[in-house]
Motif scaffolding. Structure first.
Motif, mmCIF file in Angstrom:
data_model
loop_
_atom_site.group_PDB
_atom_site.id
_atom_site.type_symbol
_atom_site.label_atom_id
_atom_site.label_comp_id
_atom_site.label_asym_id
_atom_site.label_seq_id
_atom_site.Cartn_x
_atom_site.Cartn_y
_atom_site.Cartn_z
ATOM 1 N N GLU A 160 10.005 -0.715 2.382
ATOM 2 C CA GLU A 160 9.465 -2.052 2.625
ATOM 3 C C GLU A 160 8.009 -2.070 2.155
ATOM 4 O O GLU A 160 7.380 -1.022 2.021
ATOM 5 N N ASP A 161 7.472 -3.290 1.976
ATOM 6 C CA ASP A 161 6.092 -3.390 1.504
ATOM 7 C C ASP A 161 5.078 -2.817 2.504
ATOM 8 O O ASP A 161 4.008 -2.368 2.099
ATOM 9 N N VAL A 162 5.407 -2.809 3.805
ATOM 10 C CA VAL A 162 4.482 -2.209 4.780
ATOM 11 C C VAL A 162 4.350 -0.693 4.580
ATOM 12 O O VAL A 162 3.475 -0.068 5.159
ATOM 13 N N ASP A 163 5.226 -0.133 3.750
ATOM 14 C CA ASP A 163 5.197 1.309 3.505
ATOM 15 C C ASP A 163 4.319 1.691 2.306
ATOM 16 O O ASP A 163 4.342 2.841 1.866
ATOM 17 N N ILE A 164 3.548 0.717 1.780
ATOM 18 C CA ILE A 164 2.689 0.969 0.619
ATOM 19 C C ILE A 164 1.273 0.468 0.894
ATOM 20 O O ILE A 164 1.107 -0.627 1.440
ATOM 21 N N HIS A 165 0.263 1.213 0.464
ATOM 22 C CA HIS A 165 -1.126 0.821 0.743
ATOM 23 C C HIS A 165 -1.544 -0.442 0.006
ATOM 24 O O HIS A 165 -2.401 -1.177 0.468
ATOM 25 N N ASN A 166 -0.954 -0.692 -1.162
ATOM 26 C CA ASN A 166 -1.325 -1.885 -1.927
ATOM 27 C C ASN A 166 -0.086 -2.564 -2.501
ATOM 28 O O ASN A 166 0.191 -2.485 -3.697
ATOM 29 N N PRO A 167 0.672 -3.259 -1.626
ATOM 30 C CA PRO A 167 1.926 -3.870 -2.082
ATOM 31 C C PRO A 167 1.721 -4.919 -3.183
ATOM 32 O O PRO A 167 2.582 -5.072 -4.039
ATOM 33 N N ASP A 168 0.578 -5.619 -3.151
ATOM 34 C CA ASP A 168 0.349 -6.649 -4.176
ATOM 35 C C ASP A 168 0.450 -6.064 -5.582
ATOM 36 O O ASP A 168 0.956 -6.685 -6.497
ATOM 37 N N ARG A 169 -0.068 -4.853 -5.713
ATOM 38 C CA ARG A 169 -0.077 -4.228 -7.033
ATOM 39 C C ARG A 169 1.161 -3.365 -7.278
ATOM 40 O O ARG A 169 1.625 -3.245 -8.408
ATOM 41 N N LEU A 170 1.700 -2.751 -6.207
ATOM 42 C CA LEU A 170 2.701 -1.704 -6.400
ATOM 43 C C LEU A 170 4.141 -2.113 -6.085
ATOM 44 O O LEU A 170 5.079 -1.454 -6.541
ATOM 45 N N SER A 171 4.316 -3.194 -5.320
ATOM 46 C CA SER A 171 5.672 -3.598 -4.958
ATOM 47 C C SER A 171 6.451 -3.976 -6.219
ATOM 48 O O SER A 171 5.940 -4.655 -7.091
ATOM 49 N N GLY A 172 7.691 -3.506 -6.283
ATOM 50 C CA GLY A 172 8.519 -3.780 -7.458
ATOM 51 C C GLY A 172 8.433 -2.693 -8.504
ATOM 52 O O GLY A 172 9.284 -2.602 -9.379
ATOM 53 N N GLY A 173 7.409 -1.849 -8.412
ATOM 54 C CA GLY A 173 7.260 -0.747 -9.371
ATOM 55 C C GLY A 173 8.063 0.464 -8.957
ATOM 56 O O GLY A 173 8.913 0.388 -8.062
ATOM 57 N N ILE A 174 7.783 1.587 -9.578
ATOM 58 C CA ILE A 174 8.519 2.806 -9.268
ATOM 59 C C ILE A 174 8.283 3.194 -7.800
ATOM 60 O O ILE A 174 7.171 3.031 -7.293
ATOM 61 N N MET A 175 9.325 3.621 -7.130
ATOM 62 C CA MET A 175 9.357 3.969 -5.704
ATOM 63 C C MET A 175 9.367 2.722 -4.809
ATOM 64 O O MET A 175 9.387 2.839 -3.585
#
Length: 281
Positions: A160-175
């Motif tokens: 989920e996006d809460v599992d990433i420090h910067n979802p705006d930039r990284l969501s949808g990318g690898i992992m």
DNA sequence: ATGTCGAAATCGTTTCGA
């Protein structure tokens, strides 16, 4: 009973840190990934001297998984062999050593190192997706055994996006792409629950910080190391935490251990405190 | 700004994968 997972990024380089951590935390079983060593060179004796039972499934330089346990390890299984349909056996029986499993205190422990995937659209990404589909079939076969199940390891997926420090930039990318998230969610729909999310729903809980770009100093992490429990175990979960302090060690792994504490074997007199909301995927 | 690791081969420097 405490069950832990830790991507150690080379069992030989990190052996002293692993032994120190085992002594401090005293888990019943530690599941490690990225051992990066062939079986003939695995530091078996040094762990057995410290009183642990070990089993391992490795290869030169890359991948590799192992179980380090205070209790006997029985019915050890290497890769998906033994459960996977014949038409898919060749897939896991190839070169990549990413799964080891055993029974510990009647719990089926399945330790995974999910492929990293490199970049979206790459051959390695395709392999990651296919490997996850394959894993789903493996789990459908495992389910028939009706053993309490603990699936854990380095998933290389932030669900989920809460599992990433910067979802705006990284969501949808690898992992964090839809295809890999959906592939994992499909596996989890077979009665598996995220132990960490039972106790903590917020963001800013990471298990991996890239060695590059000062990610640790800036606390730019990801939660990609997970512990999933079948319903019977989940009801006996007392706590789950990420032990981030070892990421600050000298010459650390880039991952931190995750630990779950279970009331197991179940003691009827102990009430487990947990949130009402149980997250299912 | 991929800015760092670990392992192995092309060996004491470069490459690959993460």
């Amino acid at each position: 009973m405490q069950i832990a997972t830790w991507n150690v990024n080379s069992v030989r380089t990190r052996l002293q840190q692993i032994k120190d951590w085992l002594e401090e935390v005293e888990p019943d079983i530690l599941c490690i990934q990225e051992t990066k060593v062939q079986d003939s060179l695995f530091p078996k004796d040094k762990l057995e001297e410290s009183g642990f039972n070990v089993c391992f499934h490795g290869q030169k330089s890359y991948n590799g998984v192992a179980l380090i346990s205070r209790h006997p390890l029985t019915d050890v299984r290497y890769g998906m062999d033994g459960e996977l349909p014949n038409d898919l056996k060749a897939f896991e029986l190839g070169e990549q050593k990413r799964i080891i499993s055993a029974l510990v205190n009647d719990i089926r422990i399945v330790n995974l190192y999910v492929p990293n995937g490199s970049a979206l659209g790459s051959e390695k990404y395709q392999y990651k997706i296919e490997w996850l589909h394959c894993l789903h079939r493996y789990f459908k076969a495992l389910e028939k055994r009706e053993e309490p199940l603990c699936l854990l390891g380095d998933f290389n997926i932030a669900l989920e996006d809460v599992d990433i420090h910067n979802p705006d930039r990284l969501s949808g990318g690898i992992m964090a792409s839809e295809a890999e998230r959906n592939a994992l969610k499909k596996i989890l729909s077979e009665n598996l629950h995220d132990a960490f999310r039972l106790f903590e729903q917020g963001t800013n809980h990471w298990s991996w910080w890239d060695y590059r770009s000062g990610a640790w100093d800036r606390d730019r992490g990801w939660r990609i190391d997970h512990i999933y429990l079948s319903e019977d175990l989940l009801q006996n979960a007392r706590g789950c935490y990420i032990d981030k302090k070892v990421r600050g060690n000298v010459q650390p792994s880039d991952h931190a251990p995750v630990v779950v504490d279970l009331n197991w074997p179940p003691d009827e007199n102990i009430e487990t405190e947990q949130n009402d909301e149980i997250f299912t995927y």
